[in-house]
Write an enzyme that holds these catalytic residues in place. Structure first.
Site, PDB file in Angstrom:
ATOM      1  N   GLU A   1      -6.957   0.576  -4.498  1.00  0.00           N
ATOM      2  CA  GLU A   1      -6.945   0.496  -3.033  1.00  0.00           C
ATOM      3  C   GLU A   1      -8.274  -0.006  -2.448  1.00  0.00           C
ATOM      4  OE1 GLU A   1      -5.572   4.441  -2.181  1.00  0.00           O
ATOM      5  OE2 GLU A   1      -3.560   3.956  -2.881  1.00  0.00           O
TER       6      GLU A   1
ATOM      7  N   ASP B   1       0.886  -1.163   0.000  1.00  0.00           N
ATOM      8  CA  ASP B   1       0.000   0.000   0.000  1.00  0.00           C
ATOM      9  C   ASP B   1       0.925   1.213   0.000  1.00  0.00           C
ATOM     10  OD1 ASP B   1      -1.619   2.144   0.630  1.00  0.00           O
ATOM     11  OD2 ASP B   1      -2.230   1.386   2.602  1.00  0.00           O
TER      12      ASP B   1
ATOM     13  N   LYS C   1       3.450  10.986  -4.021  1.00  0.00           N
ATOM     14  CA  LYS C   1       2.336  10.332  -4.712  1.00  0.00           C
ATOM     15  C   LYS C   1       1.395  11.359  -5.344  1.00  0.00           C
ATOM     16  CE  LYS C   1      -1.280   6.896  -3.731  1.00  0.00           C
ATOM     17  NZ  LYS C   1      -1.836   6.073  -2.623  1.00  0.00           N
TER      18      LYS C   1
HETATM   19  P1  ADP Z   1      -2.192   7.508   3.570  1.00  0.00           P
HETATM   20  O1  ADP Z   1      -3.044   8.709   3.332  1.00  0.00           O
HETATM   21  O2  ADP Z   1      -0.787   7.757   3.220  1.00  0.00           O
HETATM   22  O3  ADP Z   1      -2.753   6.260   2.974  1.00  0.00           O
HETATM   23  P2  ADP Z   1      -2.843   6.494   6.231  1.00  0.00           P
HETATM   24  O4  ADP Z   1      -4.042   5.800   5.775  1.00  0.00           O
HETATM   25  O5  ADP Z   1      -1.812   5.717   6.948  1.00  0.00           O
HETATM   26  O6  ADP Z   1      -2.096   7.320   5.140  1.00  0.00           O
HETATM   27  O7  ADP Z   1      -3.339   7.698   7.188  1.00  0.00           O
HETATM   28  C1  ADP Z   1      -2.472   8.568   7.778  1.00  0.00           C
HETATM   29  C2  ADP Z   1      -3.272   9.524   8.635  1.00  0.00           C
HETATM   30  O8  ADP Z   1      -3.904   8.795   9.678  1.00  0.00           O
HETATM   31  C3  ADP Z   1      -2.426  10.596   9.292  1.00  0.00           C
HETATM   32  O9  ADP Z   1      -3.051  11.850   9.138  1.00  0.00           O
HETATM   33  C4  ADP Z   1      -2.421  10.184  10.760  1.00  0.00           C
HETATM   34  O10 ADP Z   1      -2.308  11.289  11.617  1.00  0.00           O
HETATM   35  C5  ADP Z   1      -3.763   9.515  10.872  1.00  0.00           C
HETATM   36  N1  ADP Z   1      -3.845   8.599  12.005  1.00  0.00           N
HETATM   37  C6  ADP Z   1      -3.108   7.490  12.222  1.00  0.00           C
HETATM   38  N2  ADP Z   1      -3.450   6.903  13.380  1.00  0.00           N
HETATM   39  C7  ADP Z   1      -4.434   7.685  13.915  1.00  0.00           C
HETATM   40  C8  ADP Z   1      -5.200   7.633  15.124  1.00  0.00           C
HETATM   41  N3  ADP Z   1      -5.013   6.662  16.007  1.00  0.00           N
HETATM   42  N4  ADP Z   1      -6.129   8.591  15.325  1.00  0.00           N
HETATM   43  C9  ADP Z   1      -6.315   9.581  14.431  1.00  0.00           C
HETATM   44  N5  ADP Z   1      -5.618   9.697  13.301  1.00  0.00           N
HETATM   45  C10 ADP Z   1      -4.685   8.753  13.045  1.00  0.00           C
HETATM   46 MG    MG Z   2      -3.999   5.012   2.040  1.00  0.00          MG
END
Ligand code: ADP
Ligand code: MG
Length: 561
Positions: free
Chosen positions: A149, A10, A72
C-alpha cells in the site's frame, strides 16, 4: 487498449477503492454502482447472494449474524473469526466477494475487466499475500501482482503531484514517510525513491488503532451526556449503541471541515443535543494522535533516520482527513505535509499505475519504474545448535532487507545414516524459534547410505521482489540437492480453491441455507441459527502445517549462530 481494462484495487479493512488508467494514462477512481468512490468492505450473505458495500453495513444492524466485516484482519488464518449463518468461511472467500463486486462494477464502466493489481499492507507476510492472491482468483480476477500500500501511494503521489515524471523517474532523490491512518489500522512506512527505484526502508504500525477509535471517543462523550441527562446508558442496548456509533462517525467527519457542530441523539423517546467543537474533539483524542507519532518516531529510530531527513510526508487513509493529523505531523517534522491527492484514493491510484506498468512491459523491475520492496519479517531456518543441542533459528534474510535478496548458509547433518534432510523455513519469531511461523519445507531425500554425520548442507534463499521465496538445499559432497518455491504451503490448497471457484460461480457462498418460510418470525429464525457443530476457535488453529518438534533434529547448524 489493453492497459484500460486492468484495475488497481485498494482492498481496505473497512473501505475499498478501485481505479483504472484513462486515455492519458492517468488514474481515475471508479465509482461503484451506488455512485460512491469508496465501498465498505462488508459482505451480507443474503442466502446464496453476497451483497457487498453500503447495503451490507445496513444489514448488519438487523442481521448481524449474516454480515462479515473486517475480514482483512483475519487474512492468513484458516477461517473468519466467527461463523456466518452458522457456517465457517475462509477469509479469502469473504474478500473474494468484495473483489468480485469491484470487478463487476468496473466492468460496467470499462466493458471488460480481467486483470488487476491488489494492494496489501507492507507488513503482510507470505501466507497473507498468498491469501489475497487467492481471493483475487476466487473473484475471477487475474492478479498481475500484489503491491504494498505505501509503495502504491508513493507512486500515485509521485506521478500526480509531479515530483515523479510520467515514466516513473524521480527528479531528486526522495525520502518519504507514508502515514496511513485508516478505519481500524495505522501503518507507517519510510521509503526512498531514487531515479526509478522505490525502496521501502522500514515499516511499522499499530493494527489496533484507526478511525474507529476516534469514533469511540465521541460515543463515550455522547453516552455520558445522555446518562447524565436521562440516567440511561444507551450503550447497554445493542441497537442504540450501533446508532450512537453511526452518529459519532458522522460527527467526526463533520468536524474535519467544520469547527463546531451539534450532535443529536434519541433513545427510548428521550433525546439529547450536544455541542461539540473541533477543539474539544481534538482534546478528547490527543493521546490517539500521540500514539501514531510514537510509532513513527520508533520507525525512524529503527531505520536510523530522523524527521530532518524526510523530504515528503504523504497522507493516506480516510482518517488523515482530520486536520489534527496534518497539524501534528507538521509540528513534529517542521515541514508541510503533502495533501495533493485524496487520501482514500491514493493507494488505488498507485495500484492502477502499477498495473499499467506491468501491462506495458512485464515485470516492473525491467521497466522504468522499478518497485522495490522490503521483507517485513525475518526469514530463517530452524535447526539445532551444535554445542547445546537446543532448537535455534538462523536468520537467512533479516527483516527490512531490500528485495530481491539472496542468502547462503552452511549447515551440517545431525546423525549418521541420515536418509533425508528437512529444511524448515520459518518467518518471524525469535532466535530460539519461538513464535516463528512455519511457512514451508525443503526436503532433500534419497541420501546415500551411511552418510556420515556433519556432512555439509548448503542452504540458499532467494526472495524475489514479488515476495516469492525460493529455497534450495544442496549436499555438495554427495551431489544431491532439492529446491522448493514457497507459495502453496499454507492457506487454501489447490483443491479447495477449485471447489470454492465453482461454489462461488454458482452463488453458493453458503451451503444449504434456506430462506425462512414466510409467516415464521424471521428475525428469530436468523438469530437462532446455531454455530456449526465443528465450530473451531480461530486463534489457536494453525492449519495443517504445524511444525513438528522432532523433525528438525535432522539438521543442525554450525557454530556461526
Ligand atoms: P481502510 O482502513 O479500510 O483502508 P480508509 O482509509 O478508507 O479505510 O479509512 C476509513 C476511515 O476514514 C474511517 O474510520 C472513516 O470514518 C474515516 N474517514 C473518512 N472520511 C473522513 C473524514 N472526512 N474525516 C474524518 N475521518 C474520515
Ligand atoms: Mg487503507
Amino acid at each position: 487498449m489493453a492497459s484500460q481494462n486492468a484495475i488497481g484495487i485498494d482492498l481496505g479493512t473497512t473501505f475499498s477503492a478501485f481505479a483504472y488508467l484513462d486515455r492519458n494514462g492517468m488514474p481515475q477512481t471508479i465509482a461503484n454502482l451506488e455512485g460512491d468512490l469508496v465501498t465498505p468492505s462488508a459482505v451480507f450473505f443474503d442466502y446464496g447472494e453476497a451483497v457487498v458495500g453500503r447495503e451490507a453495513i445496513k444489514a448488519a444492524s438487523y442481521e448481524p449474524e449474516a454480515v462479515a466485516m473486517f475480514a482483512k484482519r483475519d487474512v492468513g488464518k484458516p477461517l473468519y473469526h466467527r461463523p456466518i449463518r452458522g457456517q465457517h468461511l475462509p477469509p479469502e472467500v469473504i474478500l473474494a466477494a468484495v473483489l468480485r463486486k469491484l470487478k463487476d462494477d468496473a466492468a460496467i464502466k470499462l466493458d471488460q475487466v480481467e486483470e488487476g493489481v491488489i494492494t496489501v499492507p507492507a507488513f503482510f507476510n507470505e501466507p497473507k499475500r498468498k491469501a489475497v492472491m487467492d481471493a483475487g482468483r476466487l473473484a475471477g480476477l487475474k492478479v498481475l501482482d500484489i503491491i504494498n500500500e505505501p509503495t502504491a501511494a508513493a507512486i500515485a503521489y509521485g506521478v500526480q503531484a509531479g515530483f515523479v515524471t510520467k515514466d516513473g523517474l524521480v527528479r531528486e532523490p526522495e525520502t518519504i514517510l507514508v502515514y496511513d491512518l485508516g478505519g481500524g489500522t495505522f501503518d507507517v512506512t519510510l521509503m526512498k525513491i531514487e531515479g526509478s527505484a522505490y525502496t521501502a526502508l522500514a515499516t511499522d504500525g499499530d493494527s489496533q488503532l484507526g478511525g474507529i477509535d476516534w469514533d469511540q471517543r465521541i460515543v463515550q462523550f455522547l453516552a455520558e451526556a445522555f446518562l447524565e441527562k436521562h440516567r440511561i446508558d444507551p450503550r447497554e442496548d445493542a441497537a442504540a449503541h450501533q446508532a450512537l456509533m453511526r452518529e459519532a462517525e458522522e460527527a467526526k467527519r463533520g468536524l474535519s471541515t467544520r469547527s463546531n457542530l451539534t450532535v443529536r441523539f434519541a433513545h427510548q423517546g428521550r433525546r439529547i443535543q450536544v455541542a461539540l467543537s473541533r477543539e474539544e474533539f481534538e482534546s478528547l483524542t490527543a493521546d490517539l494522535v500521540q500514539r501514531t507519532i510514537f510509532t513513527a518516531d520508533k520507525l525512524l529510530r529503527d531505520a536510523r533516520s530522523s524527521w530532518a531527513e524526510i523530504t515528503r510526508i504523504l497522507l493516506v487513509g480516510g482518517s488523515t482527513r482530520m486536520p489534527m493529523i496534518a497539524a501534528e505531523l507538521e509540528q513534529q517534522s517542521g515541514m508541510s505535509v503533502d495533501r495533493s491527492i485524496s487520501p482514500d484514493e491514493a493507494v488505488a491510484h498507485g495500484a492502477a499505475l502499477y498495473a499499467g506498468f506491468l501491462q506495458r512491459g512485464g515485470r516492473a523491475a525491467d521497466r522504468n519504474l522499478a518497485v522495490k520492496n522490503v521483507n517485513s519479517h525475518d526469514l530463517g531456518v530452524l535447526g539445532l545448535e551444535k554445542e547445546t543441542g537446543m532448537k535455534r533459528r538462523r536468520t537467512m534474510i533479516p527483516r527490512n532487507t531490500t528485495l530481491p535478496a539472496r542468502s547462503r548458509s552452511r549447515f551440517v547433518t545431525h546423525r549418521v545414516n541420515q536418509q533425508r534432510v528437512v529444511i524448515h523455513v520459518v518467518e518471524g519469531g525469535d532466535d530460539s524459534g519461538k513464535n516463528a511461523t512455519p511457512i514451508g519445507k525443503c526436503i532433500v531425500s534419497d541420501l546415500p547410505p551411511r552418510l556420515p554425520a556433519k556432512t555439509p548442507v548448503i542452504v540458499q534463499f532467494f526472495y524475489a521482489a514479488n515476495g516469492r521465496l525460493s529455497v534450495k538445499a544442496a549436499l555438495p559432497d554427495v551431489g544431491v540437492e532439492a529446491s522448493t518455491t514457497i507459495e502453496k504451503a499454507y492457506g487454501l490448497s489447490e483443491e479447495e480453491l477449485v471447489e470454492w471457484e465453482s461454489r462461488i460461480a454458482q452463488g453458493k457462498y453458503l451451503l444449504e441455507v434456506e430462506r425462512p418460510k414466510r409467516g415464521v418470525d424471521e428475525t428469530e429464525a436468523w438469530f437462532a441459527a446455531p454455530p456449526a457443530a465443528d465450530a473451531e476457535p480461530n486463534q489457536d488453529f494453525d492449519g495443517p502445517h504445524v511444525f513438528q518438534e522432532n523433525e528438525d533434529s535432522e539438521i543442525f547448524s554450525d557454530l556461526e549462530f
